[in-house]
Design an enzyme around this catalytic site. Sequence first.
Site, PDB file in Angstrom:
ATOM      1  N   CYS A 200       0.829  -1.202   0.000  1.00 10.52           N
ATOM      2  CA  CYS A 200       0.000   0.000   0.000  1.00 10.52           C
ATOM      3  C   CYS A 200       0.865   1.255   0.000  1.00 10.52           C
ATOM      4  CB  CYS A 200      -0.945  -0.015   1.198  1.00 10.52           C
ATOM      5  SG  CYS A 200      -0.112  -0.263   2.788  1.00 10.52           S
ATOM      6  N   HIS A 447      -1.230   0.963   7.529  1.00  7.79           N
ATOM      7  CA  HIS A 447      -1.745   1.018   6.168  1.00  7.79           C
ATOM      8  C   HIS A 447      -1.519   2.421   5.615  1.00  7.79           C
ATOM      9  CE1 HIS A 447      -4.146   0.194   2.684  1.00  7.79           C
ATOM     10  NE2 HIS A 447      -5.047   1.106   2.992  1.00  7.79           N
TER      11      HIS A 447
END
Length: 1193
Positions: A200, A447
């Site tokens: 990510c 994330h």
Amino acid sequence: MTQQTEAVEVPADTTEVTDVVQVPAATTGEADEMDVDKDASEEALTGDYTWTIENYSKIKQLKLYSPVFQSGQYNWRILLFPGGNNVQQLSVYLDVADSVTLPQGWSRQAHFSLTVQNQKEPQRSVVKDADHHFTLRACDWGFREFVPLAELKDSRTGFLMDDKLVISARVRVEAQVNWWNWDSKKETGYVGLKNQGATCYMNSLLQTLTHIPYFRKAVYHMHTTDGEDPEQSIALALQRIFYKLQHSDSSVSTKQLTKSFGWDTNDTFMQHDVQELNRVLVDKLEEKMKGTSVEGTMAHLFRGKFTNYVACINVEDKSTRDEDFYDLQMPVKGCKTLYDSLDEYVKEETLDGDNQYYSDKHGKQDAKKGVAFTSMPPVLALHLRRFEYDFTTDQMAKINERFEFPTTLDMDREGRKYFTEDADPTVRNLYHLHSVLVHSGGPNGGHYYAYIRPLGVEQWFKFDDERVTKVKEKEAVEGQYGGLEHHTAPGHTPQWKYPKISSAYMLVYVRESAIGDINIDVTADDIAAHLRHTLEKEQEEKTRKKKERLEAHLYTVIRVATSADLKAQIGTERFFDLVNPDNVATLRIKKEHTVLQLKHEIWRMTGVRPSEQRLWMWARRQNHTFRPDRPLQQEYDDHVAMMDVKEDHPPPAGKFQAELRLYLEPVTTRPMPFEIPPPDAVAPDEEGYPLLGADQLLLFLKFYEPAGEQLSFVCTHVASSHDTLSDLLPVLRQAKGLSAEAELVVYEEVEFETSVRFEPIVHGKSLKDCELQSGDILVYQLARPMVPPPPVPAAVPADVDMAEGSGDGALVTTAAAKSPPRNVVLESERDPLLTISQFFEHVKNRVVVHVRKLPPQQQRGQGVREKERAIQIAMDKRWTYDQVTGRIGQALSLRADHLRLTMHNPFSDLPKPQPVKFRGVSTLEEMLTSMQKSTDQLFYEALEIPLQEYESKKALKVSWHNGASEEVCTVNLLLHKESNVGQAIDALVLELSKLPASDVEGAAGAAQAAQAAAQAHPLALAPRRVRLMEVFNHRIYKIFAESDDIDSINDQYWTIRAEKIPEEELRAGPEDKLVHVRHFHRDSRMNMTHNFGDPFLLLLGEAETTASVRTRIQAKLSLSDEELAKWKLAVISFGRVEYLEDDEIVKNRFRKHDNYGNWDDYLGLEHAHSPGAGRKKNASRGGYADKPIKIHG
């Protein structure tokens, strides 16, 4: 501040709305006119409703419902508890009016406010709001404690006027999004990037870069060629990603890019820092662009310059040094805004006192040290230092403080205070925020996603891996400031504030004056023709496949196998059965078409005329074989629609369209191969098919040649069920071109999945008596085959080549010995396969094993091992343990008895934690099976002694510490299991004596070692002057006695530490006391002590004072006076801290006898947890991104 409470009704009252009876006196007013409006930007529907309750004091019901009103096209009502819901307060809730009749699984999200109006003083009305996700189980939500009943009924407060109560509700229903069917391209015009596991951080950076048109155009102009492999070319892989992000309708894969980086699967599952990737990627692209038309692009976009200076205060002397930067690391801690951070970045530091600046002209001088910018880049990347090292906890910590940043950044503010006098005054350094890269999580993982405002537009977008959504500027900017956010617990709990785990981590600004140059058009002409052509073809193919999937219900896929397919597959990729149906020619035919139209298509494909085609349907038999079973035309004539033609055993689930598998038997006298008709040829006007007699059966013939260990398909043969072997032999000889006198042995191939089974065809019995039927296979060979010569011994290591871990594992037979693949070790030293059963048993059990050297386990318990490159060795699953180790030893030129094998875990793709014991498994098949899942990998270690002898010993890992209690090295001992600690110390001293003195003493003992260069080795002493201890969690738990058995020592859980016994301890008197010493710091908030670093032992003299002990500790740990001044000494007993005075006799603070194994009384050294304070020399203190990013392409 209002208090929100959970909507919980009185437990004793569980009646539904239909059970509520309102008395006539408690009449309700009409609902005010609804004000419902659609706010397209918020995708919400809002409605207001006011409920006037007359004769309130006369209400007797426990609960009361308002009339139904609408908001967001949904039915709502207010639920009121006039006497309170088990409390002396008015309780008010919002309820879904028709919750019982709504479809199963309904839900809706709403933000609402409830108001009890003060009719005398409206500004004193009580308003409470909440957000709730309404479902069948939670169909009402509100406030148990709204207004105290005593206050409500007091006529002076104004809530009840003329016995009338007024309650209003405002409800905003949020539009619910079905994320499963979210189409990013349709909703936003952009597509996302697929996450490969933990990529990510890379996805957010790539989206940011692709929205800088100048950068994207430069990447398109990097030189690539048509024959390049994108998995080997970073430029080509980036070009493909950027093109697909522009033109694809769905999310884009980054696998080719990561492969071009030289990353494997482990790398894609290891999260890194996005700013680190930005630096590495820009450096790599700058390197790749050298010597091309786009050389200098990275510098043009991202490079700025600042000047480091030191200016003397009292004399005229100034030193400067210019540096380039591609991003700036901005401090966050202690800074409220980005401007505060910039001020801190350029803040001057005064060098005075002991820290004076040394001038070459004037000697030591007071000076000002600082940094100022000379030039700023068009694209300014600011890395916010959200992660810093916490010396107290000895680990990385995330700074979640609120940190504000503007959408317009003025670097020229306050008289251009950030710039040097030499900076170009004509450049206006006004920047607009382009993207915000966000990190959500903590220091050990999380994330990443990005908020981006493309140049030239005002709309912000959120790029979260595959999903792209439109967002408001407030979410993209203010929502990423970090800081605290409100959390509300049900009941009486007030709102608490907790640190937000999501906050901006990297900001990208674009200079206003450069937007016109950067926001350039990227046209098709900028993309290399070969790349555009390739990607357009890929897109067309993707579109075609998508269309096929959408139209799959209209078609049947016909897989037609022919004798040519059998010849091609049998003996190479296929040995048992006949053919792999997935690897034969296919036809797509509409379901409404007829069998005759299918035959016409087969004629166009093969040249076999429709009247010559006997089409056989396949069937899966009870013995798990897959054979042609019966002619299709026996059940379906030429005019039957294809939708009515069904297999008895269709393909397994997962196929997205109907399939029909057929075998084509040409029945003709025309010679093969048949002529393929031209595409525009008219199909023959023929119907029907060649009939098969009632006693006829179709047999498939294979031939085995022992001399070359080759199996081949011969042909098919239509035989009579009354034929015997004597009738078949002439046909078999002629088909293979053998002489009429050749003696043959013939077998029926019966099964192979559970066991290899071949039944001989004997003379005198008919095929019917042998239970043969259509689709059966006969395998035959010469009865007296030529015996192949024995294999010539070869230097096996010369045939060994390293193979990547992802090798295809193709099977290797001895027939390939003439031209062996360079990455495979050939089979050798086995008996020739003279019979059919021997050959098929061998084929069933052979396997190519990928053998790798066992890699070391990663530190800090990460559990990630990097695989060594493998060699491929052909083996037999039936081989015994000795045969396997012998074969691997031969391939590696190692002694087989010195090999220790470790099995592979196919679920984690890692070696199993425990190795295979000597002859601990019976066969290779057991080694390659883990929890009923097969693998083709093994790991090996080469031991210095035979494994059987090694297993009779005890392996002991000992950490050797020097006189300063620092870990210097680790020694692995191999001892007899019956050994004791004294013998272990003997072996340890012997191993350490082989090392240089500096290695044994470490840095702390380097000076002493130099002074004693003429003396003996530091361990040239009696072994009894070394001790062994058990350490865990910064505490010494046990000092081993020399008589203790080593077999009971667990070096996996405990750290086994060894050190020299100091001279002072050897000369200890009867009144001296040996005490434990530990480093600690106090948590005043929790009133707790925390140990850290390496503990040690210290001998206290009978009358030794704290000052003396302090001096000895300073010498032992090599502390400076400044460091020591910050340390406090204390005696800690069961967590109670008692600080020591300098003139105090330390020993008196300790109990006379120690009754506990790990000595709960200890001498504590209180100080900040700084790096190196009792730390292991090579210990890592990073988080999840310890391993640096490397781009190898």
